[in-house]
Scaffold this active site. Structure first.
Site, PDB file in Angstrom:
ATOM      1  N   SER A 125     -72.217  24.614 -24.625  1.00  0.00           N
ATOM      2  CA  SER A 125     -71.614  23.368 -24.158  1.00  0.00           C
ATOM      3  C   SER A 125     -70.226  23.164 -24.767  1.00  0.00           C
ATOM      4  CB  SER A 125     -72.571  22.202 -24.460  1.00  0.00           C
ATOM      5  OG  SER A 125     -72.196  21.034 -23.769  1.00  0.00           O
ATOM      6  N   ASP A 137     -78.227  21.711 -14.336  1.00  0.00           N
ATOM      7  CA  ASP A 137     -77.568  21.064 -15.469  1.00  0.00           C
ATOM      8  C   ASP A 137     -76.857  19.776 -15.024  1.00  0.00           C
ATOM      9  OD1 ASP A 137     -75.988  20.357 -17.680  1.00  0.00           O
ATOM     10  OD2 ASP A 137     -75.648  22.446 -18.239  1.00  0.00           O
ATOM     11  N   HIS A 150     -79.638  21.110 -19.101  1.00  0.00           N
ATOM     12  CA  HIS A 150     -78.665  21.413 -20.156  1.00  0.00           C
ATOM     13  C   HIS A 150     -79.428  21.819 -21.418  1.00  0.00           C
ATOM     14  CE1 HIS A 150     -74.559  21.346 -21.541  1.00  0.00           C
ATOM     15  NE2 HIS A 150     -74.838  20.554 -22.551  1.00  0.00           N
TER      16      HIS A 150
END
Length: 220
Positions: A117, A167, A198
């Site tokens: 991320s 996600d 995610h």
């Protein structure tokens, strides 16, 4: 400047390679610590894992709340405005960790940079521009936050990109954009998707372990 605080996991034998793995927004170096045994790396490939902690800074989209972050998140839209100076500062901090590994006897081409991320956005910036040859770049559920000039020494850098198809935080479209940018640079990223949000999943972790082994095992 002082080095980032890190969690380090040493192999049973003296390390011959290193993986520097960056966590996501609001997490810490402990976030990915449990995956090391799940990677199932070969016993004859002793790898040191380094999980740095991001500094605590105010994050705009969270009302200015102070939390671990590699840079400020100014907006959540898909074409987000980016804290460019923050990204670059964090990439510089990871450069310092790479240099420490070299000083400890790990050649640069035995060092993999990884990130999830927000940490992945920094990993892109750090690894692609790095002036010394690296072993690989691993990015998970992330995006390329700002343009980066690929260094000649990493023109053939092995790259693995993975993303969850569901996600809601970093849409897969952003992962695909990063892959397209890598291809425009002349790289050949290994792009893999998983039916998840995610997060990470065991199938992904096992495939990452195989990829790390391929990057770091000496040629037969």
């Amino acid at each position: 400047m002082a080095l980032l605080e890190c969690i380090e996991i040493e192999p049973a034998q003296p390390a011959v390679a290193s993986v520097i793995w960056l966590h996501g927004l609001g997490a810490s170096g402990h976030d990915f610590e449990p995956i090391v045994p799940e990677l199932q790396l070969p016993a004859d490939l002793p790898v040191r894992f380094i999980f740095p902690h991001a500094p605590n800074i105010p994050v705009t989209v969270n009302g200015g709340m102070v939390m671990p972050a590699w840079y400020d998140i100014l907006a959540m839209d898909i074409d987000r405005k980016v804290d460019e100076s923050g990204v670059l500062a964090s990439a510089d901090a990871i450069d310092d960790l790479i240099e420490r590994e070299i000083q400890r006897g790990i050649p640069s081409n035995r060092i993999i940079i990884a990130g999830f991320s927000q940490g992945g956005a920094v990993a892109y910036q750090c690894a692609l521009r790095h002036p010394k040859p690296l072993a690989g770049l691993l990015t998970l559920s992330t995006y390329m936050a700002i343009p980066v000039a690929l260094s000649e020494t990493n023109a053939h850098l092995p790259v693995m990109v993975s993303h969850g198809t569901m996600d809601p935080v970093v849409p897969e479209q952003l992962g695909q954009r990063a892959v397209a940018s890598l291809q425009q640079m002349g790289l050949s990223p290994d792009y893999r998707t998983y039916p998840m949000e995610h997060m990470v999943c065991l199938e992904q972790i096992r495939e990452i372990g195989k990829w790390i082994s391929e990057c770091l095992m000496p040629d037969a």
